[in-house]
Design an enzyme around this catalytic site. Structure first.
Site, PDB file in Angstrom:
ATOM      1  N   SER A 164      47.621  48.331  33.496  1.00  0.00           N
ATOM      2  CA  SER A 164      46.876  47.110  33.763  1.00  0.00           C
ATOM      3  C   SER A 164      45.953  46.780  32.580  1.00  0.00           C
ATOM      4  CB  SER A 164      46.114  47.251  35.077  1.00  0.00           C
ATOM      5  OG  SER A 164      45.604  46.019  35.514  1.00  0.00           O
TER       6      SER A 164
ATOM      7  N   HIS B 221      51.232  45.504  41.932  1.00  0.00           N
ATOM      8  CA  HIS B 221      50.236  45.962  40.967  1.00  0.00           C
ATOM      9  C   HIS B 221      49.436  47.131  41.572  1.00  0.00           C
ATOM     10  CE1 HIS B 221      48.062  45.066  37.231  1.00  0.00           C
ATOM     11  NE2 HIS B 221      47.003  45.552  37.854  1.00  0.00           N
TER      12      HIS B 221
ATOM     13  N   ASP C 230      53.926  40.914  41.121  1.00  0.00           N
ATOM     14  CA  ASP C 230      52.698  41.030  40.350  1.00  0.00           C
ATOM     15  C   ASP C 230      52.574  39.789  39.469  1.00  0.00           C
ATOM     16  OD1 ASP C 230      50.625  41.690  38.603  1.00  0.00           O
ATOM     17  OD2 ASP C 230      51.481  43.607  37.991  1.00  0.00           O
TER      18      ASP C 230
END
Length: 311
Positions: free
Chosen positions: A151, A277, A247
């Site tokens: 991320s 995610h 996502d």
């Protein structure tokens, strides 16, 4: 509207519900301190402990707090790991067991970087810390090294790879980016198709972006913040990108891989069907996430041994 009921399997829905149980519906409107409290509580509940033989030691690298995971005997490579959390939450605790398991699966040393967080520290503080810690790790353990992050950490890993290329000197054997946000076009692709995905929404992304930058700052063209905004992608290390289908950030992975490949580099992107995610925390309970984590550690092992393709 995307049919998540059919895309996401029962195991993953159970993971989503368990994660959501820690968060009130209006989490994005909470203070940052309260968001961190909720996130830290959730991370503790998911913590799996260390695999046998893995030990960890805290200590600064380049003036940045870090935690180094080791195994007995020689470790042929070092992985610099940058955690996710939107540049706002997370730290050495949030990905503690993930890093320990990467060390166990690969046999590599893993250095987890506790970079400064927003809003107390705006961009480029996160990038500056990531680069400083990486350079210190290279100096402490000369030899093969890799970059890895999930991320926001995937964003930082890529930004560090671009900075190291531009500076010359030791270069990573590869980088593995896990559902990274790299500065893609929010008006198209997954940003539109999965704007209301479970676990991360376009509104969440906008919030984290607003907190990350000082008022009036425009990250357009700043490759230390948005690696996809670079104008050249040659000279980057072999790159593996793992994205989650459900996502908003999913489109950034193939866009980055395509840019590297078009410049003559080695890059591969794999989309994990039906995953969301933040699924790293589901690697013990969700079959798809377990398989993906094996893919991630396998890619690190391959890159650390100089092998390509790494997937």
């Amino acid at each position: 509207m995307t049919d998540y009921a059919s895309l996401i399997d029962a195991e993953t829905w159970a993971f989503i519900r368990r994660t959501d149980s820690f968060y009130p519906p209006d989490t994005v409107d909470m203070t940052v301190a309260d968001q961190r409290r909720v996130y830290d509580t959730m991370c503790r509940e998911f913590h799996r402990g260390y695999p046998p033989g893995v030990t960890a030691q805290d200590g600064p690298m380049g003036g940045v707090p870090c935690r180094t995971y080791s195994l007995p005997g020689a470790m042929p490579a070092t992985v610099v790991y940058l955690h996710g959390g939107g540049f706002v939450v997370g730290g050495l605790h949030s990905h503690d067991d993930v890093c320990a398991e990467i060390a166990a699966a690969t046999g590599f040393r893993v250095v987890s970087v506790d970079y400064r967080l927003a809003p107390e520290h705006r961009h480029p503080a996160h990038f500056d810390d990531a680069l400083a810690a990486t350079r210190a790790a290279i100096a402490a353990w000369p030899g093969p090294f890799l970059l890895c992050g999930d991320s926001a950490g995937g964003n930082l890993a890529a930004a560090v790879a671009h900075a190291l290329r531009n500076a010359g000197g030791p270069q990573p054997l590869g980088q593995v980016l896990i559902y990274p946000g790299l500065g893609g076009d929010r008006s198209r692709g997954s940003y539109v198709e999965h704007a209301e995905a479970p676990m991360l929404t376009l509104r969440d992304i906008a919030f984290y972006g607003k907190v990350r930058f000082a008022e009036g700052d425009d990250p357009t063209g700043d490759i230390t913040a948005q690696p996809l905004h670079d104008t050249r992608f040659n000279g980057l290390p072999p790159t593996v990108i793992i994205t989650a289908q459900c996502d908003p950030l999913a489109s950034d992975g193939p866009a980055y891989a395509a840019a590297i490949a078009a410049a003559g580099g080695r890059a591969a992107c794999h989309e994990e069907t039906g995953l969301v995610h933040g699924y790293l925390r589901a690697r013990a309970t969700v079959g798809r996430a377990r398989a993906s984590f094996a893919r991630i550690t396998g890619a690190l092992s391959a890159l650390g041994a100089g092998r390509w393709p790494a997937l």
